[in-house]
Design an enzyme around this catalytic site. Structure first.
Site, short mmCIF file in Angstrom:
data_model
loop_
_atom_site.label_atom_id
_atom_site.label_comp_id
_atom_site.label_asym_id
_atom_site.label_seq_id
_atom_site.Cartn_x
_atom_site.Cartn_y
_atom_site.Cartn_z
N LYS A 201 0.79 -1.11 -0.14
CA LYS A 201 -0.04 0.06 -0.01
C LYS A 201 0.89 1.27 -0.05
CE LYS A 201 -3.29 3.15 0.86
NZ LYS A 201 -4.70 3.00 1.24
N CYS A 255 -3.51 10.53 1.18
CA CYS A 255 -2.68 9.58 1.06
C CYS A 255 -1.42 9.81 0.36
CB CYS A 255 -3.32 8.35 0.18
SG CYS A 255 -4.96 8.04 0.68
N1 SAJ Z 1 -2.25 14.36 -8.92
C1 SAJ Z 1 -1.44 14.92 -9.66
N2 SAJ Z 1 -0.91 14.30 -10.82
C2 SAJ Z 1 -1.42 13.29 -11.39
C3 SAJ Z 1 -2.36 12.64 -10.47
C4 SAJ Z 1 -2.52 13.32 -9.45
O1 SAJ Z 1 -0.92 16.12 -9.44
O2 SAJ Z 1 -1.07 12.67 -12.27
C5 SAJ Z 1 -2.72 15.00 -7.67
C6 SAJ Z 1 -4.24 15.05 -7.42
O3 SAJ Z 1 -4.70 16.18 -8.05
C7 SAJ Z 1 -4.28 15.17 -5.94
C8 SAJ Z 1 -3.34 13.96 -5.51
O4 SAJ Z 1 -2.24 14.09 -6.69
O5 SAJ Z 1 -4.11 16.28 -5.42
C9 SAJ Z 1 -3.71 12.77 -5.25
O6 SAJ Z 1 -4.89 12.13 -6.08
P1 SAJ Z 1 -4.73 10.79 -6.56
O7 SAJ Z 1 -6.00 10.74 -7.57
O8 SAJ Z 1 -3.58 10.44 -7.13
O9 SAJ Z 1 -4.97 9.84 -5.27
P2 SAJ Z 1 -5.82 9.74 -4.14
O10 SAJ Z 1 -5.29 10.25 -2.88
O11 SAJ Z 1 -7.14 10.42 -4.22
O12 SAJ Z 1 -6.20 8.29 -3.77
C10 SAJ Z 1 -4.70 7.34 -3.94
C11 SAJ Z 1 -5.02 6.52 -4.81
N3 SAJ Z 1 -3.75 5.51 -4.86
C12 SAJ Z 1 -3.19 5.43 -5.90
O13 SAJ Z 1 -3.46 5.46 -7.14
C13 SAJ Z 1 -1.77 4.52 -6.06
C14 SAJ Z 1 -6.02 5.33 -4.15
O14 SAJ Z 1 -6.24 4.17 -4.87
C15 SAJ Z 1 -5.86 4.94 -2.61
O15 SAJ Z 1 -6.55 4.34 -2.07
C16 SAJ Z 1 -5.68 6.29 -1.84
O16 SAJ Z 1 -4.55 6.97 -2.47
C17 SAJ Z 1 -5.28 5.78 -0.68
O17 SAJ Z 1 -6.13 5.90 0.38
O18 SAJ Z 1 -4.14 5.21 -0.15
#
Ligand code: SAJ
Length: 413
Positions: A201, A255
């Site tokens: 994770k 996360c």
């Molecule tokens: N973000 C970027 N660039 C990207 C992708 C995301 O700047 O290419 C930013 C988003 O805008 C946001 C942040 O990153 O601010 C996080 O967003 P996210 O969509 O990447 O992740 P979370 O925090 O909503 O959810 C993540 C997920 N983990 C992965 O994709 C590996 C989810 O599956 C997990 O369940 C969750 O963390 C968790 O609970 O750990």
């Protein structure tokens, strides 16, 4: 020693616990959801949900005809699923809520019951802190760590369709936990031990953090070297082994900006790629404020008022935890007046979208909510500069508008 899983208790009815409880109830299982926050219990009893998530309302309505109930005290059960927050505390997962959930289970715990930890914990937290506590009860028990892996905004779909990793302490724990999750998970279920499950994770979220930091580095390089980072990433991703993420204003949520610290803390060396990535992402707020401030100077905008579009940490969600919008607003407010809007987020200091668009001279789009793609800037002659941190506003939005449109990762000309 087999837990029957006839009655399951889900402790912590937040973004993960409530959907998990409802999915389990939907399979016909008797499920009790427990939370220390009486407001949440009162809301559920009054048929109200306290956060938005696609499909959740429908599932909640269905669960009421099934054997789902919510309350504030832990009852005897075959299975206890713990889904409470584990905030970061000096680079470790703060286990305070997990431990207090365990203490609430102790008086009703029967030999052979199963405890599942869904909350994100550090790789060694189960072995070093959680299991020793349960062992002190001197009763045989089953135990698994099954870290949640669903993304806000698509939680229910991902809870059902994503693969799951179950880290059980022994074969019986693994099999009983697998039977519980297999009742609603359509993805594959992989079995391992608790430390490996927790490490997976944290690795998943670290991978994403480092990859986003790389995209952010590319964006800054693009601005210096005069290429369009967004187009370059799209083209580079045509390569079968390349999957660059998107740059942006930094990283929020509960996360990605937090979990990688659980590894950094264990690293003995100062030279940590993971730490550096976390810092790069945090400093994107400074990059945004510097780029906008420079443009304000170049365009000679006097007494600018900054309007921030989007406070949620990502598009179309109502969650503002660790949002980069807060850091950006704080930095801007050292020099300028700042107004913020987000119609998804409930926060007292927010203005309506119309108020921000009709009064501010500088707009900084921080979150790419769908509605912002529909703004027609020609209707707001007061707006002199628009800075897009997500590359989500199209050139058409500026037809008949004299506002200057800048995008992160594209050279300003
Ligand atoms: N973000 C970027 N660039 C990207 C992708 C995301 O700047 O290419 C930013 C988003 O805008 C946001 C942040 O990153 O601010 C996080 O967003 P996210 O969509 O990447 O992740 P979370 O925090 O909503 O959810 C993540 C997920 N983990 C992965 O994709 C590996 C989810 O599956 C997990 O369940 C969750 O963390 C968790 O609970 O750990």
């Amino acid at each position: 020693m087999t837990a029957q899983s006839n009655r399951t208790q889900v402790i912590g009815l937040g973004y993960i616990g409530l959907p998990t409880a409802l999915l389990l109830a939907d399979t016909g299982l008797e499920v009790i959801g427990v939370d220390v926050d009486q407001n949440k219990i009162n809301a559920l009893k009054a048929n109200k949900l306290y956060f938005n998530e696609p499909g959740l309302e429908k599932l909640y309505t269905k669960a009421q005809d099934k054997k789902f109930s919510a309350g504030s005290t832990v009852q005897p059960s075959d299975t206890f699923v713990i889904a409470v927050p584990t905030p970061q505390n000096a680079g470790t997962a703060d286990l305070t809520y997990v431990i207090s959930a365990l203490r609430s289970i102790e008086p009703v715990f029967q030999p052979g019951n199963l405890i599942v930890i869904e909350s994100t914990v550090g790789p060694r937290d189960c072995v070093d802190h959680i299991l020793p506590l349960i062992k002190k009860w001197n009763k045989p028990f089953l135990f698994s760590h099954c870290p949640e892996r669903a993304i806000p905004g698509n939680t229910l779909h991902e809870m059902v369709h994503n693969d799951r990793i179950i880290g059980g302490i022994d074969e019986e724990s693994r099999q009983v936990t697998k039977a519980l999750y297999a009742s609603f998970v359509k993805g594959n279920i992989y079995l391992t031990d608790p430390t490996t499950a927790a490490a997976c994770k944290v690795m998943e979220n670290t991978y994403r953090s480092v990859n986003i930091a790389l995209a952010n580095e590319f964006a800054k390089l693009a601005e210096r070297l005069d290429f369009n980072c967004w187009e370059a990433i799209e083209l580079a991703n045509k390569h079968p082994r390349v999957q660059i993420h998107s740059p942006g204003p930094g990283v929020g949520g509960h996360c990605i900006p937090i979990d990688p610290w659980f590894f950094v803390r264990e690293q003995r060396s100062e030279e940590s790629l993971i730490r550096h990535a976390l810092e790069i992402n945090t400093k994107m707020a400074n990059h945004v404020v510097e780029a906008v401030s420079e443009a304000i100077k170049l365009l000679a905008i006097s007494n600018p008022t900054i309007g921030i579009l989007g406070v949620a940490y990502k598009k179309n969600v109502d969650d503002a935890r660790e949002t980069p919008a807060a850091r950006i607003a704080e930095l801007f407010s050292e020099k300028f007046q700042v107004l913020m809007t987000d119609e998804h987020v409930k926060q007292d200091d927010l203005k309506s979208l119309e108020q921000v668009l009709s009064t501010c001279s500088v707009i900084v789009l921080v979150t790419d909510h769908d509605q912002y793609a529909e703004i027609n800037f020609s209707e707001y002659p007061n707006i002199k500069l628009v800075y897009d941190t997500r590359n989500c506003i199209s050139a058409n939005a500026f037809d008949n508008s004299s506002a200057v449109h800048l995008t992160i990762g594209k050279k300003s000309s």
